[in-house]
Design an enzyme around this catalytic site. Structure first.
Site, PDB file in Angstrom:
ATOM      1  N   THR A 129       0.848  -1.190   0.000  1.00  0.00           N
ATOM      2  CA  THR A 129       0.000   0.000   0.000  1.00  0.00           C
ATOM      3  C   THR A 129       0.881   1.236   0.000  1.00  0.00           C
ATOM      4  O   THR A 129       2.002   1.188   0.509  1.00  0.00           O
ATOM      5  CB  THR A 129      -0.864  -0.044   1.277  1.00  0.00           C
ATOM      6  OG1 THR A 129      -1.869  -1.024   1.093  1.00  0.00           O
ATOM      7  CG2 THR A 129      -1.506   1.284   1.616  1.00  0.00           C
TER       8      THR A 129
ATOM      9  N   THR B  55      -0.204   1.216   6.880  1.00  0.00           N
ATOM     10  CA  THR B  55      -0.195   0.053   5.991  1.00  0.00           C
ATOM     11  C   THR B  55      -0.079  -1.212   6.832  1.00  0.00           C
ATOM     12  O   THR B  55       0.589  -1.210   7.869  1.00  0.00           O
ATOM     13  CB  THR B  55       0.964   0.118   4.981  1.00  0.00           C
ATOM     14  OG1 THR B  55       0.977  -1.106   4.226  1.00  0.00           O
ATOM     15  CG2 THR B  55       2.316   0.280   5.657  1.00  0.00           C
ATOM     16  N   GLY B  56      -0.741  -2.266   6.385  1.00  0.00           N
ATOM     17  CA  GLY B  56      -0.667  -3.510   7.134  1.00  0.00           C
ATOM     18  C   GLY B  56      -1.965  -4.287   7.033  1.00  0.00           C
ATOM     19  O   GLY B  56      -2.780  -4.031   6.139  1.00  0.00           O
TER      20      GLY B  56
ATOM     21  N   ILE C  12     -13.493  -4.273   2.748  1.00  0.00           N
ATOM     22  CA  ILE C  12     -12.855  -2.949   2.760  1.00  0.00           C
ATOM     23  C   ILE C  12     -11.806  -2.937   3.858  1.00  0.00           C
ATOM     24  O   ILE C  12     -12.078  -3.376   4.981  1.00  0.00           O
ATOM     25  CB  ILE C  12     -13.891  -1.829   3.026  1.00  0.00           C
ATOM     26  CG1 ILE C  12     -15.041  -1.901   2.013  1.00  0.00           C
ATOM     27  CG2 ILE C  12     -13.218  -0.464   3.002  1.00  0.00           C
ATOM     28  CD1 ILE C  12     -16.224  -1.014   2.371  1.00  0.00           C
ATOM     29  N   GLY C  13     -10.617  -2.434   3.559  1.00  0.00           N
ATOM     30  CA  GLY C  13      -9.550  -2.369   4.557  1.00  0.00           C
ATOM     31  C   GLY C  13      -9.533  -1.050   5.295  1.00  0.00           C
ATOM     32  O   GLY C  13     -10.495  -0.269   5.247  1.00  0.00           O
ATOM     33  N   ASP C  14      -8.428  -0.798   5.971  1.00  0.00           N
ATOM     34  CA  ASP C  14      -8.300   0.414   6.786  1.00  0.00           C
ATOM     35  C   ASP C  14      -7.957   1.650   5.960  1.00  0.00           C
ATOM     36  O   ASP C  14      -8.274   2.769   6.362  1.00  0.00           O
ATOM     37  CB  ASP C  14      -7.210   0.217   7.845  1.00  0.00           C
ATOM     38  CG  ASP C  14      -5.862  -0.064   7.197  1.00  0.00           C
ATOM     39  OD1 ASP C  14      -5.806  -0.914   6.278  1.00  0.00           O
ATOM     40  OD2 ASP C  14      -4.859   0.560   7.584  1.00  0.00           O
TER      41      ASP C  14
HETATM   42  N1  ASP Z   1      -3.879  -1.936   4.835  1.00  0.00           N
HETATM   43  C1  ASP Z   1      -4.251  -2.475   3.556  1.00  0.00           C
HETATM   44  C2  ASP Z   1      -5.553  -3.220   3.668  1.00  0.00           C
HETATM   45  O1  ASP Z   1      -5.749  -3.916   4.653  1.00  0.00           O
HETATM   46  C3  ASP Z   1      -3.247  -3.416   2.996  1.00  0.00           C
HETATM   47  C4  ASP Z   1      -1.881  -2.851   2.892  1.00  0.00           C
HETATM   48  O2  ASP Z   1      -1.442  -2.071   3.722  1.00  0.00           O
HETATM   49  O3  ASP Z   1      -1.188  -3.203   1.913  1.00  0.00           O
HETATM   50  O4  ASP Z   1      -6.342  -3.156   2.767  1.00  0.00           O
END
Ligand code: ASP
Length: 324
Positions: free
Chosen positions: A191, A242-243, A220-222
């Protein structure tokens, strides 16, 4: 002026004695399992060059007196077009084999924010998120409605082939064939995000992502959730995360860091480390970048690496991958 020897210490844009107002800029391109041994020198050099290009784009905006928002947009635009990162072109695949993009942006001046999720054709989701913010009627748009809004605003679209890359398709196939989790195949989340303090003292934060490989059911992510993966408030800080998004949502990471600083009077590194420790406790991995009105730029991550970079008007200019 404090010039840090590595990227684990906070830096400051300027001393309080400096006459000229300072600016500070920080970016990330995802955190995750990053071993020196598993990346060739060539790959490391390519990632560092891509990070430097994004850092330079945002820094140039700020150096020329541009706004924090403009700097955030400039850096994220480049990374969305770069297939090395999981955002825009090169985004991970959903279970059904599509690229569904999420993005958010927030202006610390008035806490205006825009976010989109499940977008499939917009070349630059960060610009769509910013169009939502500027429009002002809503904060968060999804799927077909977000696409329709993009078309009303005349935003550039691309066919599905633009976003799809072989490496990300292989990751989806491996996940399905070997019954792996997204964490197993994604390793490096990829991300992208940027946070900025401009020379007027304003903050902004933005994040853009394809989410997690094999995501289903409209997950849906953060990243596009204001307060989870993205937050900016001129009074305290601007954060991009990110994570493993589920944990960042549950911990309300970006807002929680700002709240600890504003109400709890914690310093940026202490607040960021404490919230990342909470994420770890819940079972999640990842990292955050943040800048403060005083010009500090801070990283915190509980993984073995995070693609990252920061620059200040005081002369700091550095990119890094691994824990240094
Ligand atoms: N945080 C992002 C999600 O969970 C993924 C990422 O950081 O690559 O959608």
């Amino acid at each position: 002026m404090a010039l840090s020897a590595n990227l684990t210490q906070p830096v400051r844009a300027h001393d309080s004695t400096d006459a000229a107002p300072g600016w500070t800029f920080a970016i990330h391109g995802g955190a995750g399992t990053m071993d020196r041994g598993r990346m060739t020198a060539q790959q490391q050099a390519e990632y560092k060059a891509a990070l430097q290009a994004a850092l330079d784009a945002g820094s140039a905006v700020l150096r020329n007196g541009g706004s924090a928002l403009e700097a955030v947009r400039a850096a994220i635009l480049l990374m969305e077009d770069d297939p090395k990162f999981n955002a825009g072109r090169g985004a991970v695949f959903t279970w059904e084999g599509a690229n569904e993009l999420d993005a958010a942006i927030m202006d610390g001046r008035d806490r205006s924010a825009g976010a989109v999720t499940g977008v499939t054709s917009v070349r630059h989701p960060i610009l769509l998120a910013d169009a939502v913010r500027m429009d002002g009627r809503h904060v968060f748009l999804s799927g077909a409605g977000a696409e329709e809004f993009a078309s009303d605003k005349g935003l550039e679209t691309m066919p599905p082939e633009w976003f799809a890359t072989d490496a990300r398709r292989d990751a989806l196939e491996r996940l399905k064939a070997e019954k792996l989790s997204a964490m197993d195949v994604d390793h490096k989340f990829g991300t992208v995000g940027a946070v900025a303090l401009d020379s007027e003292g304003h903050l902004a934060a933005g994040t853009s992502t394809g989410g997690l490989t094999g995501k289903r059911w409209g997950r849906i992510g953060d990243a596009p959730m204001i307060g989870a993966g993205t937050y900016a408030d001129d009074r305290v800080c601007a954060v991009s995360a990110t994570g493993a998004g589920e944990y960042f949502i549950r911990a309300g990471v970006a807002h929680e860091i700002c709240a600890r600083m504003r109400i709890g009077r914690e310093g940026p590194q202490v607040a960021a480390d404490a919230v990342m420790a909470e994420v770890k406790e819940l079972g999640g991995d990842g990292g955050v970048i943040l800048v403060t009105p005083a010009g500090e730029a801070v990283f915190s991550f509980n993984t073995t690496g995070m693609y990252r970079g920061r620059a200040t008007s005081g002369g700091v200019n550095e990119v890094a991958i691994f824990t240094e």
